[in-house]
Structure formats: structure tokens, C-alpha cells
Design a protein around this motif. Structure first.
Motif, PDB file in Angstrom:
ATOM      1  N   GLU A  42       0.819  -1.208   0.000  1.00 13.81           N
ATOM      2  CA  GLU A  42       0.000   0.000   0.000  1.00 13.81           C
ATOM      3  C   GLU A  42       0.854   1.260   0.000  1.00 13.81           C
ATOM      4  OE1 GLU A  42      -2.563  -0.245   3.324  1.00 13.81           O
ATOM      5  OE2 GLU A  42      -3.772  -1.900   2.533  1.00 13.81           O
ATOM      6  N   GLY A  43       2.098   1.150   0.421  1.00 17.31           N
ATOM      7  CA  GLY A  43       2.971   2.320   0.463  1.00 17.31           C
ATOM      8  C   GLY A  43       3.714   2.563  -0.829  1.00 17.31           C
ATOM      9  N   GLU A  44       3.289   1.898  -1.906  1.00 18.83           N
ATOM     10  CA  GLU A  44       4.016   2.007  -3.167  1.00 18.83           C
ATOM     11  C   GLU A  44       4.005   3.434  -3.707  1.00 18.83           C
ATOM     12  OE1 GLU A  44       3.748   0.282  -7.743  1.00 18.83           O
ATOM     13  OE2 GLU A  44       2.678  -0.723  -6.108  1.00 18.83           O
ATOM     14  N   THR A  45       2.867   4.114  -3.638  1.00 22.61           N
ATOM     15  CA  THR A  45       2.780   5.468  -4.188  1.00 22.61           C
ATOM     16  C   THR A  45       3.704   6.419  -3.441  1.00 22.61           C
ATOM     17  OG1 THR A  45       0.486   5.110  -4.872  1.00 22.61           O
ATOM     18  CG2 THR A  45       1.243   7.394  -4.674  1.00 22.61           C
ATOM     19  N   GLY A  46       3.706   6.320  -2.116  1.00 25.36           N
ATOM     20  CA  GLY A  46       4.588   7.186  -1.334  1.00 25.36           C
ATOM     21  C   GLY A  46       6.048   6.931  -1.646  1.00 25.36           C
ATOM     22  N   ALA A  47       6.409   5.646  -1.789  1.00 24.31           N
ATOM     23  CA  ALA A  47       7.793   5.309  -2.127  1.00 24.31           C
ATOM     24  C   ALA A  47       8.150   5.829  -3.516  1.00 24.31           C
ATOM     25  CB  ALA A  47       7.988   3.797  -2.058  1.00 24.31           C
ATOM     26  N   ALA A  48       7.213   5.731  -4.452  1.00 20.00           N
ATOM     27  CA  ALA A  48       7.466   6.201  -5.812  1.00 20.00           C
ATOM     28  C   ALA A  48       7.693   7.712  -5.833  1.00 20.00           C
ATOM     29  CB  ALA A  48       6.304   5.819  -6.724  1.00 20.00           C
ATOM     30  N   ILE A  49       6.910   8.437  -5.055  1.00 21.01           N
ATOM     31  CA  ILE A  49       7.091   9.896  -4.996  1.00 21.01           C
ATOM     32  C   ILE A  49       8.460  10.232  -4.417  1.00 21.01           C
ATOM     33  CG2 ILE A  49       6.271  12.005  -3.883  1.00 21.01           C
ATOM     34  CD1 ILE A  49       3.436  10.872  -4.076  1.00 21.01           C
ATOM     35  N   ASP A  50       8.872   9.485  -3.382  1.00 19.39           N
ATOM     36  CA  ASP A  50      10.191   9.716  -2.787  1.00 19.39           C
ATOM     37  C   ASP A  50      11.298   9.440  -3.801  1.00 19.39           C
ATOM     38  OD1 ASP A  50      11.950  10.195  -0.436  1.00 19.39           O
ATOM     39  OD2 ASP A  50      12.486   8.097  -0.781  1.00 19.39           O
ATOM     40  N   VAL A  51      11.159   8.349  -4.556  1.00 20.31           N
ATOM     41  CA  VAL A  51      12.162   8.020  -5.577  1.00 20.31           C
ATOM     42  C   VAL A  51      12.181   9.097  -6.657  1.00 20.31           C
ATOM     43  CG1 VAL A  51      12.719   6.399  -7.434  1.00 20.31           C
ATOM     44  CG2 VAL A  51      12.133   5.538  -5.157  1.00 20.31           C
ATOM     45  N   TRP A  52      10.995   9.565  -7.053  1.00 18.88           N
ATOM     46  CA  TRP A  52      10.920  10.620  -8.074  1.00 18.88           C
ATOM     47  C   TRP A  52      11.675  11.868  -7.611  1.00 18.88           C
ATOM     48  CZ3 TRP A  52       9.352  15.577  -8.965  1.00 18.88           C
ATOM     49  CH2 TRP A  52       9.105  15.954 -10.290  1.00 18.88           C
ATOM     50  N   ASN A  53      11.496  12.251  -6.357  1.00 21.31           N
ATOM     51  CA  ASN A  53      12.191  13.429  -5.821  1.00 21.31           C
ATOM     52  C   ASN A  53      13.704  13.214  -5.786  1.00 21.31           C
ATOM     53  OD1 ASN A  53       9.850  14.955  -5.396  1.00 21.31           O
ATOM     54  ND2 ASN A  53       9.506  14.052  -3.367  1.00 21.31           N
ATOM     55  N   ARG A  54      14.114  12.028  -5.399  1.00 19.84           N
ATOM     56  CA  ARG A  54      15.552  11.753  -5.327  1.00 19.84           C
ATOM     57  C   ARG A  54      16.182  11.717  -6.721  1.00 19.84           C
ATOM     58  NH1 ARG A  54      17.388   9.705  -0.323  1.00 19.84           N
ATOM     59  NH2 ARG A  54      15.712   9.522   1.224  1.00 19.84           N
ATOM     60  N   LEU A  55      15.457  11.210  -7.690  1.00 16.80           N
ATOM     61  CA  LEU A  55      15.964  11.234  -9.060  1.00 16.80           C
ATOM     62  C   LEU A  55      16.086  12.670  -9.567  1.00 16.80           C
ATOM     63  CD1 LEU A  55      14.010   8.222 -10.614  1.00 16.80           C
ATOM     64  CD2 LEU A  55      16.476   8.350 -10.187  1.00 16.80           C
ATOM     65  N   THR A  56      15.165  13.521  -9.148  1.00 16.20           N
ATOM     66  CA  THR A  56      15.265  14.938  -9.507  1.00 16.20           C
ATOM     67  C   THR A  56      16.530  15.548  -8.922  1.00 16.20           C
ATOM     68  OG1 THR A  56      12.848  15.146  -9.617  1.00 16.20           O
ATOM     69  CG2 THR A  56      14.114  17.180  -9.366  1.00 16.20           C
ATOM     70  N   GLU A  57      16.884  15.150  -7.700  1.00 20.62           N
ATOM     71  CA  GLU A  57      18.127  15.624  -7.085  1.00 20.62           C
ATOM     72  C   GLU A  57      19.344  15.136  -7.869  1.00 20.62           C
ATOM     73  OE1 GLU A  57      18.093  14.302  -3.079  1.00 20.62           O
ATOM     74  OE2 GLU A  57      16.373  15.536  -2.480  1.00 20.62           O
ATOM     75  N   LEU A  58      19.290  13.898  -8.352  1.00 12.85           N
ATOM     76  CA  LEU A  58      20.409  13.370  -9.140  1.00 12.85           C
ATOM     77  C   LEU A  58      20.560  14.142 -10.452  1.00 12.85           C
ATOM     78  CD1 LEU A  58      20.156   9.486  -8.700  1.00 12.85           C
ATOM     79  CD2 LEU A  58      21.595  11.122  -7.474  1.00 12.85           C
ATOM     80  N   GLU A  59      19.433  14.502 -11.058  1.00 11.25           N
ATOM     81  CA  GLU A  59      19.514  15.302 -12.279  1.00 11.25           C
ATOM     82  C   GLU A  59      20.161  16.653 -11.990  1.00 11.25           C
ATOM     83  OE1 GLU A  59      16.710  16.919 -15.954  1.00 11.25           O
ATOM     84  OE2 GLU A  59      15.797  16.321 -14.050  1.00 11.25           O
ATOM     85  N   ARG A  60      19.836  17.225 -10.840  1.00 11.91           N
ATOM     86  CA  ARG A  60      20.439  18.500 -10.455  1.00 11.91           C
ATOM     87  C   ARG A  60      21.955  18.330 -10.259  1.00 11.91           C
ATOM     88  NH1 ARG A  60      17.708  19.191  -6.187  1.00 11.91           N
ATOM     89  NH2 ARG A  60      15.914  20.060  -7.295  1.00 11.91           N
ATOM     90  N   GLU A  61      22.358  17.213  -9.702  1.00  9.01           N
ATOM     91  CA  GLU A  61      23.792  16.954  -9.535  1.00  9.01           C
ATOM     92  C   GLU A  61      24.483  16.842 -10.892  1.00  9.01           C
ATOM     93  OE1 GLU A  61      24.937  13.860  -6.857  1.00  9.01           O
ATOM     94  OE2 GLU A  61      23.311  14.289  -5.452  1.00  9.01           O
ATOM     95  N   CYS A  62      23.813  16.241 -11.859  1.00  5.89           N
ATOM     96  CA  CYS A  62      24.378  16.169 -13.213  1.00  5.89           C
ATOM     97  C   CYS A  62      24.563  17.569 -13.789  1.00  5.89           C
ATOM     98  CB  CYS A  62      23.472  15.341 -14.120  1.00  5.89           C
ATOM     99  SG  CYS A  62      23.475  13.561 -13.782  1.00  5.89           S
TER     100      CYS A  62
END
Length: 326
Positions: A235-255
Motif C-alpha cells: 500500500e505504500g508504493e505510491t509514497g515510495a514512488a514519490i520519494d524516488v521521483w524526488n531523489r531522481l530529480t536531485e540526481l539530475e540536479r547533480e548532473c
């Protein structure tokens, strides 16, 4: 070297099965690792590891090759200077030295034409022959010089050490003290210039290592994030996906930050040519290193762009997953 009796016994391999007499978990792991499917997977991972960051690794290989060539040239010019310094100079008439290389002068140095008047039975000075022999044995003995430059020894000497040096040798037909001093001084300066160039290339190699390490760290985090999300089925899949999406955005910023930092390095190279190179270039040092390579002209920026594309592709996939769960 004497081989001690019995030393080979240390490397003898027992003739038994892989897991015979073994009860630890490592033995079971070893047995699993020999299964064909696992071996194929391991081989695939190895291939992917070799392909990862190919632009940066190819650039580093090119830099290491070029640095080795530059150091070989440095050693060659130092050797040439040492050999010329050991030649006994001769006295010549104190005529004004011409400013250009007269017609046929280079052929005279190379021995294709007649020597200067009074140059001895062979028409050439012994000291002149020794200078050119030293140049052939040092600078021109480098394999890449012979392969890349379509020049006679005299033409090469004039290009590397100045046309007036070749003019003095051609006009005098011998090694005067003035010509000797000029050849030794300019050869040592040529060696020093290559030492500085080798140091600059070494700085670039260090930066390539740093960029590859930074990209590897981003790639590991990207893979961990995606793998973590793929393993969640709750049931926590959506929350985890949002967290991953935010972290991937941070990785793009690092690039983006890596790209900006690399651009600053391009604009402030470790070495700037003293005289303009052929053609106009905003980054002559890096064009010198990578312009003749088959890969991109700016390999680090290309590698960062490729990594950023991977991060964005993963983020878009996660975004679609979030949208599908609404």
C-alpha cells in the motif's frame, strides 16, 4: 634464480569436486556461481561495466597515450641538447646571419646538395654531420615523429628549434659556438615546454578520474533507487514512488552541477598555448587532446549528458507509475 624444492607444492590444486568436504555457505555460493545462467549474468554485468562511462574512459586512455608521447619528446630533446653540448664547436667567419632559410640550404644540411666551400673532402663539416646524426638518433627516432610528420631532418629541426638555427648551420656549414649555444638552449626550452604540457595532461587525467567517480556514484544511487522501487509491492508504493521521483530529480540536479563545473574547467585549462593554434578554438588545450579522436570533442560533457538522460528516463517511468496508481 634457484627454485627451492617443494615450493611448487604450495600451488597444487586438490583433485576433488568444488564442494566436497565443504560445509560453509561460501561453498554453496561457489556452486551456485558455476551454474550456466549465473555465469552468463556475471559475464553480462562485466560487459556492462566495461561499457559504462566509455567516453570518459576513452578520453583517459587518449590522454595517457599523449602524455607518454610528450614525455618521450621531452627526453629526446634533452638527449639532443646533451649531445650537441659535447660537440667541439668550430670557428666560422663572423658574417651577418641571414634571417631566412636560403634556397637549397635545408638540402645542404640533409646532404642532398653540395656542401659549403672548404667543407672538407665530403663537402660537409664533421660537426654538422654530428649535429644531424644526433637529431636523427634522438628526436627523429621517436616512432610517432616518423609516422606523423612528412619532413626531412633539416625541415624538422627548423620547425622545432627555429629557422634561424637551420640557417646558421646551412650558411656556416659547421657548428659554430653561437649555433651550438642556440641549439642547446632551444632544445632545453623545448624539453621544458613538454614537461609543462605533460603536467597539464596529468591534471586532465586526474580530473577525468574525479568525474568518472562522481558519475559512478550518481549511477549507483540511480540504480539503487529504481531497484528499491521495483521491489515494493504494498500500500505504500505510491509514497515510495514519490520519494524516488524526488531523489531522481536531485540526481539530475547533480548532473547539471557536474556539467557546469566541467564547463568552468574547459574555460580555465591547466595550460594555454603561448601562440595561437591553427584555426580558431575556444578550448585549444582540450581540442588538442580530443579533436583527433573518434569520440565526442568534449567527452566529459557528453558522458554527463548521457547520465542525465538515464536519470530523466527513470524519473519519467516513475512518474507514469505514480500517475497509474492514482
Amino acid at each position: 634464480m634457484t627454485v627451492q624444492p617443494g615450493s611448487a607444492a604450495v600451488f597444487q590444486i586438490p583433485d576433488r569436486g568444488l564442494t566436497e568436504g565443504c560445509s560453509s555457505g561460501w561453498c554453496e555460493l561457489g556452486a551456485i556461481a558455476t551454474e550456466p545462467g549465473v555465469v552468463t549474468a556475471v559475464a553480462l554485468v562485466g560487459v556492462l561495466a566495461l561499457l559504462a562511462f566509455a567516453y570518459v574512459r576513452d578520453a583517459e586512455s587518449a590522454c595517457r597515450r599523449e602524455r607518454r608521447r610528450v614525455l618521450d619528446e621531452r627526453d629526446a630533446f634533452e638527449s639532443f641538447a646533451d649531445r650537441v653540448a659535447q660537440i667541439d664547436a668550430v670557428s666560422v667567419a663572423a658574417d651577418a646571419t641571414p634571417t631566412g632559410v636560403p634556397a637549397g640550404a635545408l638540402r645542404r644540411i640533409d646532404g642532398d646538395g653540395g656542401g659549403p666551400p672548404g667543407g672538407g673532402p665530403s663537402g660537409r663539416s664533421v660537426t654538422l654531420r654530428r649535429v644531424m646524426a644526433a637529431y636523427r638518433d634522438t628526436v627523429l627516432s621517436l616512432p610517432h615523429y616518423r609516422a606523423e610528420y612528412d619532413e626531412t631532418p633539416a625541415e624538422s629541426l627548423a620547425a622545432e628549434l627555429g629557422p634561424d638555427a637551420a640557417t646558421a648551420l646551412a650558411t656556416d656549414g659547421a657548428l659554430s659556438s653561437g649555433a651550438q649555444s642556440a641549439l642547446v638552449d632551444r632544445s632545453r626550452r623545448a624539453a621544458d615546454a613538454r614537461e609543462r604540457l605533460a603536467d597539464a595532461i596529468g591534471t586532465e587525467i586526474d580530473e577525468l578520474d574525479d568525474r568518472e567517480a562522481a558519475l559512478s556514484a550518481i549511477d549507483r544511487r540511480r540504480r539503487c533507487l529504481v531497484g528499491h522501487l521495483d521491489g515494493i509491492r504494498s500500500e505504500g508504493e505510491t509514497g515510495a514512488a514519490i520519494d524516488v521521483w524526488n531523489r531522481l530529480t536531485e540526481l539530475e540536479r547533480e548532473c547539471d552541477e557536474l556539467a557546469a563545473d566541467r564547463q568552468r574547467s574547459l574555460d580555465d585549462p591547466p595550460l594555454t598555448p603561448e601562440s595561437p593554434l591553427d584555426g580558431e578554438s575556444d578550448h585549444p588545450f582540450h581540442d588538442y587532446l580530443y579533436g583527433a579522436e573518434d569520440g565526442p570533442r568534449y567527452p566529459v560533457l557528453a558522458q554527463i549528458a548521457e547520465m542525465a538522460d538515464d536519470v530523466r528516463a527513470d524519473r519519467d517511468r516513475v512518474g507514469r507509475r505514480i500517475a497509474g496508481s492514482d
